[in-house]
Structure formats: C-alpha cells, structure tokens
Design a protein around this motif. Structure first.
Motif, short mmCIF file in Angstrom:
data_model
loop_
_atom_site.label_atom_id
_atom_site.label_comp_id
_atom_site.label_asym_id
_atom_site.label_seq_id
_atom_site.Cartn_x
_atom_site.Cartn_y
_atom_site.Cartn_z
N ASP A 1 -5.30 2.85 1.36
CA ASP A 1 -5.77 1.81 0.43
C ASP A 1 -4.85 1.71 -0.79
O ASP A 1 -4.57 0.62 -1.28
CB ASP A 1 -7.21 2.13 -0.03
CG ASP A 1 -8.23 1.93 1.08
OD1 ASP A 1 -7.89 1.29 2.10
OD2 ASP A 1 -9.36 2.41 0.92
N ARG B 1 -7.79 7.58 4.39
CA ARG B 1 -8.17 6.19 4.10
C ARG B 1 -7.81 5.83 2.66
O ARG B 1 -7.33 4.73 2.37
CB ARG B 1 -9.67 5.99 4.33
CG ARG B 1 -10.07 5.92 5.79
CD ARG B 1 -11.49 5.38 5.94
NE ARG B 1 -12.48 6.23 5.30
CZ ARG B 1 -13.09 7.24 5.91
NH1 ARG B 1 -12.80 7.53 7.17
NH2 ARG B 1 -14.00 7.95 5.28
N THR B 2 -8.05 6.76 1.74
CA THR B 2 -7.72 6.50 0.34
C THR B 2 -6.23 6.27 0.18
O THR B 2 -5.80 5.33 -0.52
CB THR B 2 -8.16 7.68 -0.55
OG1 THR B 2 -9.56 7.89 -0.40
CG2 THR B 2 -7.84 7.41 -2.00
#
Length: 333
Positions: free
Chosen positions: A323, A319-320
């Motif tokens: 992002d 997810r990081t």
C-alpha cells in the motif's frame, strides 16, 4: 481490524525480569482483550549492539517467547511474531531512511542518551543510529495506533510520527495513521542495587524464572537506607528499593503507606519490609516459573506459536508495504 491495533515487543537479549512484568507484560495481558495486539520478538533490533553475539540473540528468541506464554499471553488473542522473518519491515526501514536525516537521528534524545551511556563516541553501529527509522517501520508495518513505551522512549514515537507525516505528505493522502505513545503508570523498576534501572545485563534484576532461593537472596540484598542502622532510627523511603517494589507489587497500598510512615519516624526494621516483599514475590513468580518449565519441555509448541504468529504478521506487514509503495507512486511490476 475492528479493534485498535497495538504493537509492543522486546529485544531478544535475555530472559525477561520483574521490570518487564510491571512495566509492560502486566499491561499486555489486559490489552490482548481490548486490542488487536502484535508482540514482536525483536531479534534484528537486538543485533544493533550485539552483532558479535548472534548465538545469544538467537537463543533468547525462545527464552523471551517462553516468558510471554508463562505470564499468560494467549497466542489466540495476541500475535507473537519474529522480526527477522518479516521482510516487509526491513524493506520499510530502508525506505524510511530516505525520509530522515542523520542529523535528526543524532538529535533524538533517546538515541543521544544511549550513545552516551554505551560510550560509542563516533563508533556508533549504523543499525543503532538508524533505530528510530527501524522502529517506525515496526510500528507502521502493522498500522499500529497505540505503542506502549517507557517515558524515555517517547521521543522515538515522536520521530515515528514525523516520518509518517512525511510519507503521507509525499503520497498526498493519509496512507498511515499516527501512533500514540502510552506510558505505563508505573515507571521503570529500579535494580535491586538501587544504582540503576533493572536490566538484563546489569546483574541487578530478578528474572521471571527465578528460583525461590534466588528470590530470597535478591530481596535480602536489596538497597534500602544506609543511614537506617538501627530499628529505632528514622529511615528514608525515597530511593529505598524495597518500598519501590512494594509500590509496584503490593496490592494493599494503604498498608504500604502505613509502613512508609512507620519507617520514616523510626521503629521499623528492614527485615520486616523485606519479609513482606519476599512473600509477595514468591507468590507472584511461583505459578509463572511452573508454567515456564512446562512450556520449556515442549519446545516444539513454542516454535509453532512463533511460526503461526509470524505467518499472520507477514501477511499484514506485506500488505502495508504494498500500500505504501503504491501510494508513493513507486514502480510496480
């Protein structure tokens, strides 16, 4: 995550020793109740100077995990994960190399000292030179805001924050939080030979799985004061490995100060302080050794702990990465 995120870990180059216990493991036991803690089995970092010994690195994934669990790391509270199975970290490492120069990597005090001490000259493995960018990827992939490090590792956190600021500046938004280095109160534990820090490869350590006989032999051979030839001779406390260990492991520090004073003025033999230290270390390591042996007989459980933690970490780091790519405006399919 409601708790502050903390990232820590170890290169999988060998079983852990008392230096790791006092310098990091003891604190990690406390952090797992106050932080969202990720514990990285850093096998890719281990390869930066061990690419010709992959079997050793692979074998020690389990050995280090055993040490974590044996000292009391709880996989229900701390996520134990395997670096090489987190593809987002490798992708972020490659991305971050575009935000740092070779000259800046070479100027990093930690890297400069390691290059000097290992005698690389210009034959520096590229992975080793790029270690600061790779560590930045480790830290930011988990959005860690707290990173426990030794004092000599603080420049790596500084460089991580430089990369974070460049990423945030390019994205024109605070994509990533900066990380704070936490330096343990107890510095590096000296090796039993008194010549260097305790290390896995230096032959001067006491492993967490040491047998009673190995502990006894190690304590008996500890460097004290070469000038303290007779019991009545005044002795030097500074540089005395036994007193360094008593400072680290003896819970009765008032008594330790009395022993130091007695030793300094003379009348206290090395055998007395070594006997005291041996009793302390035998008591500390006995339950760790027993628990480690029990876990070693159930290898499947240890592997499942690593798998479960890695699966959780893979989701977080993935997810990081997404992002960051979105925030930087990279092409998306």
């Amino acid at each position: 995550m409601s708790k502050p995120v903390i990232l820590t870990g170890d290169r999988t180059t060998g079983p852990l020793h008392l230096g790791h216990y006092i310098g990091s493991l003891k604190n990690r036991l406390a952090y797992q109740d106050t932080h969202e803690q990720f514990l990285l089995l850093a096998d890719l970092q281990a390869l930066t100077d061990n690419a010709d010994n992959i079997d050793m690195v692979r074998h020690n994934v389990i050995e280090v995990a055993l040490d974590y669990l044996a000292v009391g790391i709880d996989p229900a509270k701390t996520t134990i994960c395997l670096q090489s199975h987190l593809p987002a970290i490798a992708e972020l490492s490659m991305l971050y190399l575009n935000f740092v120069t070779v000259a800046r990597l070479e100027r990093n005090p930690t890297i400069k000292e390691e290059i000097r001490s290992r005698g690389f000259g210009r034959n520096i493995p590229a992975g080793f030179l790029c270690y600061p960018a790779a560590q930045a990827a480790d830290i930011t992939a988990f959005r860690a805001t707290v990173v426990p490090v030794g004092e000599d590792q603080a420049p790596l956190i500084e460089q991580t924050n430089e990369i974070i600021r460049r990423i945030n500046s390019s994205a024109k938004q605070p994509l990533l939080p900066e990380a704070k280095a936490i330096v343990p109160r107890m510095g590096r534990l000296p090796g039993i030979d008194g010549q260097a820090k305790m290390s896995k490869s230096g032959g001067n350590s006491i492993s967490l799985s040491a047998t009673p006989d190995q502990i006894s032999v190690a304590v008996r051979s500890m460097f004290t004061d070469p000038g303290h030839l007779r019991v009545d001779d005044p002795g030097k406390v500074e540089g005395n490995v036994v007193f360094a260990f008593l400072d680290a492991f003896d819970t009765e520090q008032n008594e330790v100060e009395d022993l130091k004073n007695h030793y300094s003025r003379g009348g206290l033999g090395d055998a007395v302080i070594k006997n005291r230290l041996e009793q302390i270390l035998q008591g500390l390591l006995a339950p760790i050794r027993k628990r480690r042996a029990e876990l070693a007989s159930n290898r499947d459980y240890v592997i499942e702990v690593i798998k479960a933690g890695t699966l959780k970490a893979k989701a977080v780091t993935g997810r990081t990465k997404q992002d960051i790519q979105k925030g930087l405006g990279m092409f998306r399919l």
